[in-house]
Motif scaffolding. Structure first.
Motif, PDB file in Angstrom:
ATOM      1  N   HIS A   1      48.904  41.205  32.047  1.00 46.75           N
ATOM      2  CA  HIS A   1      48.705  39.758  32.151  1.00 46.75           C
ATOM      3  C   HIS A   1      47.619  39.239  31.215  1.00 46.75           C
ATOM      4  N   ASN A   2      46.972  40.120  30.466  1.00 42.76           N
ATOM      5  CA  ASN A   2      45.873  39.741  29.580  1.00 42.76           C
ATOM      6  C   ASN A   2      44.795  38.972  30.354  1.00 42.76           C
ATOM      7  N   VAL A   3      44.402  39.556  31.477  1.00 42.80           N
ATOM      8  CA  VAL A   3      43.402  38.954  32.359  1.00 42.80           C
ATOM      9  C   VAL A   3      42.284  39.966  32.600  1.00 42.80           C
ATOM     10  N   TYR A   4      41.065  39.471  32.624  1.00 46.94           N
ATOM     11  CA  TYR A   4      39.902  40.312  32.880  1.00 46.94           C
ATOM     12  C   TYR A   4      39.378  40.062  34.296  1.00 46.94           C
ATOM     13  N   VAL A   5      38.698  41.060  34.836  1.00 48.85           N
ATOM     14  CA  VAL A   5      38.129  40.958  36.178  1.00 48.85           C
ATOM     15  C   VAL A   5      36.670  41.378  36.119  1.00 48.85           C
ATOM     16  N   LEU A   6      35.797  40.550  36.658  1.00 47.62           N
ATOM     17  CA  LEU A   6      34.374  40.884  36.737  1.00 47.62           C
ATOM     18  C   LEU A   6      33.951  40.892  38.192  1.00 47.62           C
ATOM     19  N   TRP A   7      33.371  42.006  38.638  1.00 53.15           N
ATOM     20  CA  TRP A   7      32.855  42.112  39.991  1.00 53.15           C
ATOM     21  C   TRP A   7      31.371  41.788  40.013  1.00 53.15           C
ATOM     22  N   ASN A   8      30.893  41.448  41.187  1.00 50.88           N
ATOM     23  CA  ASN A   8      29.477  41.075  41.349  1.00 50.88           C
ATOM     24  C   ASN A   8      28.570  42.124  40.713  1.00 50.88           C
ATOM     25  N   PRO A   9      27.863  41.790  39.643  1.00 57.15           N
ATOM     26  CA  PRO A   9      27.067  42.802  38.937  1.00 57.15           C
ATOM     27  C   PRO A   9      25.760  43.164  39.622  1.00 57.15           C
ATOM     28  N   TYR A  10      25.261  42.308  40.512  1.00 56.95           N
ATOM     29  CA  TYR A  10      23.920  42.513  41.063  1.00 56.95           C
ATOM     30  C   TYR A  10      23.833  43.691  42.044  1.00 56.95           C
ATOM     31  N   PRO A  11      24.761  43.842  42.995  1.00 58.00           N
ATOM     32  CA  PRO A  11      24.714  45.039  43.844  1.00 58.00           C
ATOM     33  C   PRO A  11      25.315  46.265  43.173  1.00 58.00           C
ATOM     34  N   LEU A  12      26.096  46.051  42.111  1.00 53.11           N
ATOM     35  CA  LEU A  12      26.792  47.166  41.472  1.00 53.11           C
ATOM     36  C   LEU A  12      25.866  48.017  40.605  1.00 53.11           C
ATOM     37  N   ARG A  13      24.951  47.384  39.926  1.00 57.24           N
ATOM     38  CA  ARG A  13      24.101  48.119  38.980  1.00 57.24           C
ATOM     39  C   ARG A  13      23.337  49.277  39.623  1.00 57.24           C
ATOM     40  N   PRO A  14      22.730  49.086  40.793  1.00 56.26           N
ATOM     41  CA  PRO A  14      22.024  50.217  41.415  1.00 56.26           C
ATOM     42  C   PRO A  14      22.950  51.368  41.808  1.00 56.26           C
TER      43      PRO A  14
ATOM     44  N   SER B   1      45.062  36.789  42.638  1.00 55.12           N
ATOM     45  CA  SER B   1      43.987  36.203  41.832  1.00 55.12           C
ATOM     46  C   SER B   1      44.209  36.460  40.346  1.00 55.12           C
ATOM     47  N   ILE B   2      44.834  37.581  40.024  1.00 55.34           N
ATOM     48  CA  ILE B   2      45.147  37.895  38.625  1.00 55.34           C
ATOM     49  C   ILE B   2      46.180  36.909  38.079  1.00 55.34           C
ATOM     50  N   ILE B   3      47.230  36.670  38.866  1.00 55.27           N
ATOM     51  CA  ILE B   3      48.278  35.747  38.446  1.00 55.27           C
ATOM     52  C   ILE B   3      47.728  34.323  38.322  1.00 55.27           C
ATOM     53  N   LYS B   4      46.906  33.931  39.277  1.00 50.23           N
ATOM     54  CA  LYS B   4      46.319  32.590  39.226  1.00 50.23           C
ATOM     55  C   LYS B   4      45.453  32.421  37.982  1.00 50.23           C
ATOM     56  N   ALA B   5      44.668  33.440  37.654  1.00 52.47           N
ATOM     57  CA  ALA B   5      43.819  33.359  36.467  1.00 52.47           C
ATOM     58  C   ALA B   5      44.661  33.251  35.203  1.00 52.47           C
ATOM     59  N   LYS B   6      45.770  33.953  35.176  1.00 50.99           N
ATOM     60  CA  LYS B   6      46.668  33.883  34.015  1.00 50.99           C
ATOM     61  C   LYS B   6      47.152  32.456  33.800  1.00 50.99           C
ATOM     62  N   ASN B   7      47.381  31.736  34.904  1.00 54.20           N
ATOM     63  CA  ASN B   7      47.903  30.366  34.824  1.00 54.20           C
ATOM     64  C   ASN B   7      46.804  29.312  34.742  1.00 54.20           C
ATOM     65  N   GLU B   8      45.668  29.584  35.400  1.00 51.82           N
ATOM     66  CA  GLU B   8      44.612  28.572  35.503  1.00 51.82           C
ATOM     67  C   GLU B   8      43.414  28.847  34.603  1.00 51.82           C
ATOM     68  N   GLY B   9      43.272  30.068  34.131  1.00 53.93           N
ATOM     69  CA  GLY B   9      42.179  30.389  33.220  1.00 53.93           C
ATOM     70  C   GLY B   9      41.022  31.100  33.854  1.00 53.93           C
ATOM     71  N   LEU B  10      40.602  30.676  35.055  1.00 52.72           N
ATOM     72  CA  LEU B  10      39.436  31.274  35.717  1.00 52.72           C
ATOM     73  C   LEU B  10      39.534  31.038  37.217  1.00 52.72           C
ATOM     74  N   VAL B  11      39.412  32.110  37.992  1.00 47.89           N
ATOM     75  CA  VAL B  11      39.555  31.999  39.455  1.00 47.89           C
ATOM     76  C   VAL B  11      38.504  32.867  40.140  1.00 47.89           C
ATOM     77  N   TRP B  12      37.747  32.266  41.055  1.00 49.92           N
ATOM     78  CA  TRP B  12      36.805  33.010  41.889  1.00 49.92           C
ATOM     79  C   TRP B  12      37.512  33.442  43.161  1.00 49.92           C
ATOM     80  N   SER B  13      37.303  34.688  43.576  1.00 48.66           N
ATOM     81  CA  SER B  13      37.976  35.215  44.767  1.00 48.66           C
ATOM     82  C   SER B  13      37.018  36.070  45.581  1.00 48.66           C
ATOM     83  N   LYS B  14      37.376  36.244  46.849  1.00 48.08           N
ATOM     84  CA  LYS B  14      36.556  37.065  47.739  1.00 48.08           C
ATOM     85  C   LYS B  14      37.466  38.026  48.495  1.00 48.08           C
ATOM     86  N   LEU B  15      37.066  39.300  48.542  1.00 51.34           N
ATOM     87  CA  LEU B  15      37.815  40.314  49.263  1.00 51.34           C
ATOM     88  C   LEU B  15      37.558  40.202  50.765  1.00 51.34           C
TER      89      LEU B  15
END
Length: 216
Positions: free
Chosen positions: A80-93, A109-123
């Motif tokens: 889908h040519n979509v990137y995903v970034l997870w919360n970096p602050y708890p991940l680094r340690p 959320s991947i499909i939505k980002a492909k259509n909308e450009g940017l989507v925030w999501s929560k697991l």
């Protein structure tokens, strides 16, 4: 996968310092260190909509646990040519604490980002992540503070509305046919004097927190 950083457009915005193991680039005088990994279906027994990328243990990651700059783990969904970034602050340690750390995201959320450009999501466990198309990387970098600790509601004093009053106001707005932008504007208009230091993003986070707690 690395095209997001080396395209002709990105070269006008980011200064690429190194792409060996970790992508080191400079954006607005800030150093960013990015580990890129593929995102794919998480496999059995996960449902078909559950995708993941895996953060591996690597000796060279030790150098990024405590150095300056911002460490980001970004996944790429090639289909889908979509990137995903997870919360970096708890991940680094967590770097190199386990042989592999799995980071999950949802196909929706991947499909939505492909259509909308940017989507925030929560697991379901509360983990926050953002899915985005390549041209929205700058917008994501500008919004990293959204990943930080929840914005507290204003404290009650003699001359301002209490937390419960603000929460009720937000919940009442949710029953109206309003966009999130309109909700933010109304909150800022009515309660802006309680927290004049809050930005538009802070109010948006406050609204999101209240509605999430209310099950909206």
């Amino acid at each position: 996968m690395i095209d997001i950083f080396v395209s002709p457009l990105s070269e006008e915005i980011y200064e690429i310092a190194n792409i060996n193991h970790i992508v080191h680039f400079i954006y607005k005088d800030e150093d960013y260190y990015v580990m890129l990994r593929s995102v794919s279906y998480a496999g059995n027994p996960h449902p078909l909509h559950r995708f993941r990328a895996q953060l591996p243990r690597r000796p060279y990651l030790e150098a990024y646990k405590h150095n300056g700059g911002v460490f980001l783990f970004i996944g790429y969904v090639a289909e889908h040519n979509v990137y995903v970034l997870w919360n970096p602050y708890p991940l680094r340690p967590r770097l190199n604490e386990k042989d592999t750390v799995s980071l999950f995201c949802e196909l929706d959320s991947i499909i939505k980002a492909k259509n909308e450009g940017l989507v925030w999501s929560k697991l379901p466990n509360g983990g926050l992540y953002v899915t985005f198309t390549p041209e929205n990387l700058s917008s994501v970098l500008e919004s990293l503070s959204y990943f930080k600790t929840e914005v507290p509601l204003p404290k009650h004093t003699n001359d301002i509305h209490s937390e419960s009053q603000l929460s009720k106001f937000i919940v009442d707005l949710s029953f109206k046919d309003l966009s999130r932008l309109e909700m933010v504007e109304l909150c800022m208009e009515k309660y802006g004097s309680t927290h004049p230091e809050w930005s538009f993003l802070d109010w948006r986070k406050c609204i999101t927190k209240v509605l999430y707690a209310a099950g909206e």
